[in-house]
Scaffold this motif. Structure first.
Motif, PDB file in Angstrom:
ATOM      1  N   LEU A  38     -63.667 -24.844  74.245  1.00 55.78           N
ATOM      2  CA  LEU A  38     -62.531 -23.924  74.701  1.00 55.78           C
ATOM      3  C   LEU A  38     -62.646 -22.666  74.176  1.00 55.78           C
ATOM      4  O   LEU A  38     -62.230 -21.636  74.872  1.00 55.78           O
ATOM      5  CB  LEU A  38     -61.262 -24.695  74.211  1.00 55.78           C
ATOM      6  N   HIS A  39     -62.938 -22.197  72.992  1.00 62.16           N
ATOM      7  CA  HIS A  39     -62.749 -21.066  72.480  1.00 62.16           C
ATOM      8  C   HIS A  39     -63.689 -20.078  72.911  1.00 62.16           C
ATOM      9  O   HIS A  39     -65.052 -20.201  73.016  1.00 62.16           O
ATOM     10  CB  HIS A  39     -63.278 -21.184  70.724  1.00 62.16           C
ATOM     11  N   ALA A  40     -63.302 -18.842  73.875  1.00 60.71           N
ATOM     12  CA  ALA A  40     -63.979 -18.170  74.216  1.00 60.71           C
ATOM     13  C   ALA A  40     -65.125 -17.410  73.517  1.00 60.71           C
ATOM     14  O   ALA A  40     -66.281 -17.133  74.056  1.00 60.71           O
ATOM     15  CB  ALA A  40     -63.187 -17.025  74.928  1.00 60.71           C
ATOM     16  N   GLY A  41     -64.882 -17.094  72.255  1.00 63.99           N
ATOM     17  CA  GLY A  41     -65.805 -16.263  71.521  1.00 63.99           C
ATOM     18  C   GLY A  41     -67.126 -17.402  71.360  1.00 63.99           C
ATOM     19  O   GLY A  41     -68.218 -16.951  71.309  1.00 63.99           O
ATOM     20  N   ARG A  42     -66.849 -18.404  70.847  1.00 58.96           N
ATOM     21  CA  ARG A  42     -67.918 -19.458  70.570  1.00 58.96           C
ATOM     22  C   ARG A  42     -68.660 -19.853  71.928  1.00 58.96           C
ATOM     23  O   ARG A  42     -69.968 -20.075  71.718  1.00 58.96           O
ATOM     24  CB  ARG A  42     -67.211 -20.836  69.696  1.00 58.96           C
ATOM     25  N   ALA A  43     -67.765 -20.117  72.882  1.00 54.80           N
ATOM     26  CA  ALA A  43     -68.653 -20.572  74.173  1.00 54.80           C
ATOM     27  C   ALA A  43     -69.428 -19.139  74.497  1.00 54.80           C
ATOM     28  O   ALA A  43     -70.613 -19.554  75.043  1.00 54.80           O
ATOM     29  CB  ALA A  43     -67.537 -20.683  75.211  1.00 54.80           C
ATOM     30  N   ALA A  44     -69.157 -17.803  74.458  1.00 50.65           N
ATOM     31  CA  ALA A  44     -69.972 -16.843  74.707  1.00 50.65           C
ATOM     32  C   ALA A  44     -71.264 -16.764  73.814  1.00 50.65           C
ATOM     33  O   ALA A  44     -72.389 -16.578  74.319  1.00 50.65           O
ATOM     34  CB  ALA A  44     -69.360 -15.718  74.815  1.00 50.65           C
ATOM     35  N   GLY A  45     -70.854 -17.163  72.714  1.00 52.09           N
ATOM     36  CA  GLY A  45     -72.162 -17.061  71.643  1.00 52.09           C
ATOM     37  C   GLY A  45     -73.084 -18.064  71.900  1.00 52.09           C
ATOM     38  O   GLY A  45     -74.200 -17.962  71.862  1.00 52.09           O
ATOM     39  N   LEU A  46     -72.538 -19.183  72.175  1.00 54.08           N
ATOM     40  CA  LEU A  46     -73.557 -20.576  72.495  1.00 54.08           C
ATOM     41  C   LEU A  46     -74.394 -20.214  74.118  1.00 54.08           C
ATOM     42  O   LEU A  46     -75.391 -20.514  74.133  1.00 54.08           O
ATOM     43  CB  LEU A  46     -72.660 -21.561  72.839  1.00 54.08           C
ATOM     44  N   ARG A  47     -73.440 -19.501  74.852  1.00 55.45           N
ATOM     45  CA  ARG A  47     -74.269 -19.091  76.278  1.00 55.45           C
ATOM     46  C   ARG A  47     -75.558 -18.190  75.759  1.00 55.45           C
ATOM     47  O   ARG A  47     -76.529 -18.533  76.471  1.00 55.45           O
ATOM     48  CB  ARG A  47     -73.596 -18.473  77.093  1.00 55.45           C
ATOM     49  N   THR A  48     -75.180 -17.575  75.086  1.00 54.87           N
ATOM     50  CA  THR A  48     -76.327 -16.420  74.578  1.00 54.87           C
ATOM     51  C   THR A  48     -77.592 -17.116  73.846  1.00 54.87           C
ATOM     52  O   THR A  48     -78.757 -17.074  74.083  1.00 54.87           O
ATOM     53  CB  THR A  48     -76.074 -15.299  73.545  1.00 54.87           C
ATOM     54  N   VAL A  49     -77.109 -18.193  72.923  1.00 59.09           N
ATOM     55  CA  VAL A  49     -78.213 -18.928  72.223  1.00 59.09           C
ATOM     56  C   VAL A  49     -78.957 -20.040  72.971  1.00 59.09           C
ATOM     57  O   VAL A  49     -80.305 -20.139  73.013  1.00 59.09           O
ATOM     58  CB  VAL A  49     -77.565 -19.791  71.040  1.00 59.09           C
ATOM     59  N   VAL A  50     -78.307 -20.283  74.276  1.00 59.46           N
ATOM     60  CA  VAL A  50     -78.968 -21.459  75.045  1.00 59.46           C
ATOM     61  C   VAL A  50     -79.516 -20.861  76.274  1.00 59.46           C
ATOM     62  O   VAL A  50     -80.016 -21.727  77.251  1.00 59.46           O
ATOM     63  CB  VAL A  50     -77.981 -22.712  75.443  1.00 59.46           C
TER      64      VAL A  50
END
Length: 164
Positions: A38-50
């Motif tokens: 749900l957290h936009a910042g964590r979701a964006a960071g995870l998208r970059t990593v994966v």
């Protein structure tokens, strides 16, 4: 996760994926992973990593997430608030093959006392609070949900849905 039944080709949902502590090892199994955060910042960071992997990051609240319409597994460390409702949802989900959830040990014991339906609940290994980057108030454990009836067939549809 070593005891989880996740295999290459499985669809696996990681609820509360955060920065990917479970998402990344799940992806290394060859599974297709839906990382729910749900957290936009964590979701964006995870998208970059994966990026470029078999992981799709879904930015939505867990209780609003729509389960896949085909067989899937869940491996997750969901937020502790809402675990009872999450387990009730999973127990009703016809396409769920299995779930391995890291939950508060007390919550797991309470859920085991009230369990019933077409799936079996069991308590897996303990997870000491020291194992967490942000330690919870007490120890946790893996709560396992295993379907006790036949697994849904790929392509099977939920009851009550039209084919339109």
């Amino acid at each position: 996760m070593a005891e989880s039944p996740v295999r290459r080709g499985d669809v696996v949902v990681d609820l509360g994926a955060g920065r990917g502590a479970l998402t990344l090892p799940l992806a290394r199994t060859g599974a297709r992973v839906l990382a729910v955060e749900l957290h936009a910042g964590r979701a964006a960071g995870l998208r970059t990593v994966v990026a470029g992997s078999r992981v799709a990051v879904v930015e939505v609240a867990i209780d609003a997430f729509r389960w896949p319409g085909h067989p899937f597994r869940v491996v997750a460390n969901p937020p502790y608030d809402g675990v009872n409702a999450l387990v009730r949802r999973l127990l009703r989900e016809p396409h769920l093959l299995s779930a391995d959830l890291v939950v508060a040990e007390g919550a797991a014991r309470g859920l085991l006392r009230r369990a019933g339906g077409p799936a079996a609940l069991e308590m897996g290994p303990r997870v000491p609070r020291s194992a967490f980057a942000h330690p919870p108030p007490g120890d946790a454990c893996v709560l396992r949900i295993r379907r006790s009836g036949p697994a849904p067939r790929p392509g099977s549809r939920r009851r009550g849905r039209s084919r339109r």
